[in-house]
Design a protein around this motif. Structure first.
Motif, PDB file in Angstrom:
ATOM      1  N   VAL A  87       0.835  -1.198   0.000  1.00 44.17           N
ATOM      2  CA  VAL A  87       0.000   0.000   0.000  1.00 44.17           C
ATOM      3  C   VAL A  87       0.871   1.250   0.000  1.00 44.17           C
ATOM      4  O   VAL A  87       1.620   1.502   0.938  1.00 44.17           O
ATOM      5  N   ARG A  88       0.745   2.005  -1.084  1.00 42.96           N
ATOM      6  CA  ARG A  88       1.444   3.287  -1.211  1.00 42.96           C
ATOM      7  C   ARG A  88       0.455   4.458  -1.168  1.00 42.96           C
ATOM      8  O   ARG A  88       0.821   5.580  -0.868  1.00 42.96           O
ATOM      9  N   ASN A  89      -0.817   4.178  -1.514  1.00 45.26           N
ATOM     10  CA  ASN A  89      -1.878   5.182  -1.457  1.00 45.26           C
ATOM     11  C   ASN A  89      -3.213   4.451  -1.287  1.00 45.26           C
ATOM     12  O   ASN A  89      -3.267   3.230  -1.338  1.00 45.26           O
ATOM     13  N   LYS A  90      -4.283   5.206  -1.088  1.00 39.72           N
ATOM     14  CA  LYS A  90      -5.597   4.614  -0.814  1.00 39.72           C
ATOM     15  C   LYS A  90      -6.060   3.639  -1.889  1.00 39.72           C
ATOM     16  O   LYS A  90      -6.696   2.641  -1.595  1.00 39.72           O
ATOM     17  N   SER A  91      -5.763   3.936  -3.140  1.00 38.35           N
ATOM     18  CA  SER A  91      -6.251   3.075  -4.221  1.00 38.35           C
ATOM     19  C   SER A  91      -5.617   1.684  -4.188  1.00 38.35           C
ATOM     20  O   SER A  91      -6.165   0.745  -4.759  1.00 38.35           O
ATOM     21  N   ASP A  92      -4.499   1.537  -3.513  1.00 39.51           N
ATOM     22  CA  ASP A  92      -3.848   0.219  -3.411  1.00 39.51           C
ATOM     23  C   ASP A  92      -4.555  -0.725  -2.441  1.00 39.51           C
ATOM     24  O   ASP A  92      -4.328  -1.932  -2.472  1.00 39.51           O
TER      25      ASP A  92
END
Length: 189
Positions: A30-35
């Motif tokens: 997870v690098r951002n919410k979409s991940d």
């Protein structure tokens, strides 16, 4: 991020359609919410150039014996999967932790869980209610997770006298001041 607890129904499937009732899905790194919901590999699995799974990919873990996942909880560096017919741990296959290419699944108990409301983590231990008693998950002297009964030599007769209806509506809590775990019956199931 890990996901489980899917129903066993297949909508408009055929004889080859999988049921997801015994699968645990995990997102890519997870690098951002979409991940958070990206439970697939980045590379094209049918490509000749870029088909390999890499450590940061998402994916799924089928656990063949699981009948229905009820809850999951992080315990001492492992993900504990509570099902109606037992308890499994998912952890990294080596010293550096879980990745899409490095994990192992171990069955740690045949005593399944009744309800997700009975699960309570306190420190490096996790407690839950089963049909057969109250159990604790903790590390043994070798660092492996183990499951032991906490009711067997204390309140087992009383526990078995509690009606099943009440056991399915139990909710857990921890009183930090008194250092006590408490389970109460909830009106909601």
């Amino acid at each position: 991020m890990f996901y489980a607890g899917f129903g066993g129904e297949v909508t408009e499937g055929d004889s080859r359609s999988p049921t997801l009732i015994n699968h645990v899905f995990f997102s890519k790194l997870v690098r951002n919410k979409s991940d958070l919901g990206s439970c697939y590999q980045e590379g094209d699995p049918v490509s000749r150039e870029n088909s390999d799974i890499v450590d940061t990919d998402g994916g799924f873990i089928p656990i063949a014996e699981v009948k229905k996942v009820i809850a999951m909880e992080a315990v001492s560096g492992s993900l504990v999967v509570f099902a109606t017919n037992g308890v499994w741990s998912i952890s990294g296959g080596s010293d550096y932790g879980f990745t899409a290419t490095n994990y192992k699944v171990d069955k740690i108990s045949s005593f399944g869980i009744l309800t997700n409301g009975s699960v309570l983590s306190e420190g490096d231990k996790c407690f839950y209610w089963s049909k057969d008693g109250i159990f604790v998950i903790s590390k043994d002297q070798y660092g492996a997770l183990q499951v032991q009964s906490v009711s067997d030599t204390t309140i087992q007769t009383y526990y078995l006298s509690i009606p099943d209806e009440a056991k399915f509506t139990v909710r857990s809590g921890y009183d930090g001041l008194l250092k006590q775990i408490k389970w109460v019956r909830s009106e909601k199931r």
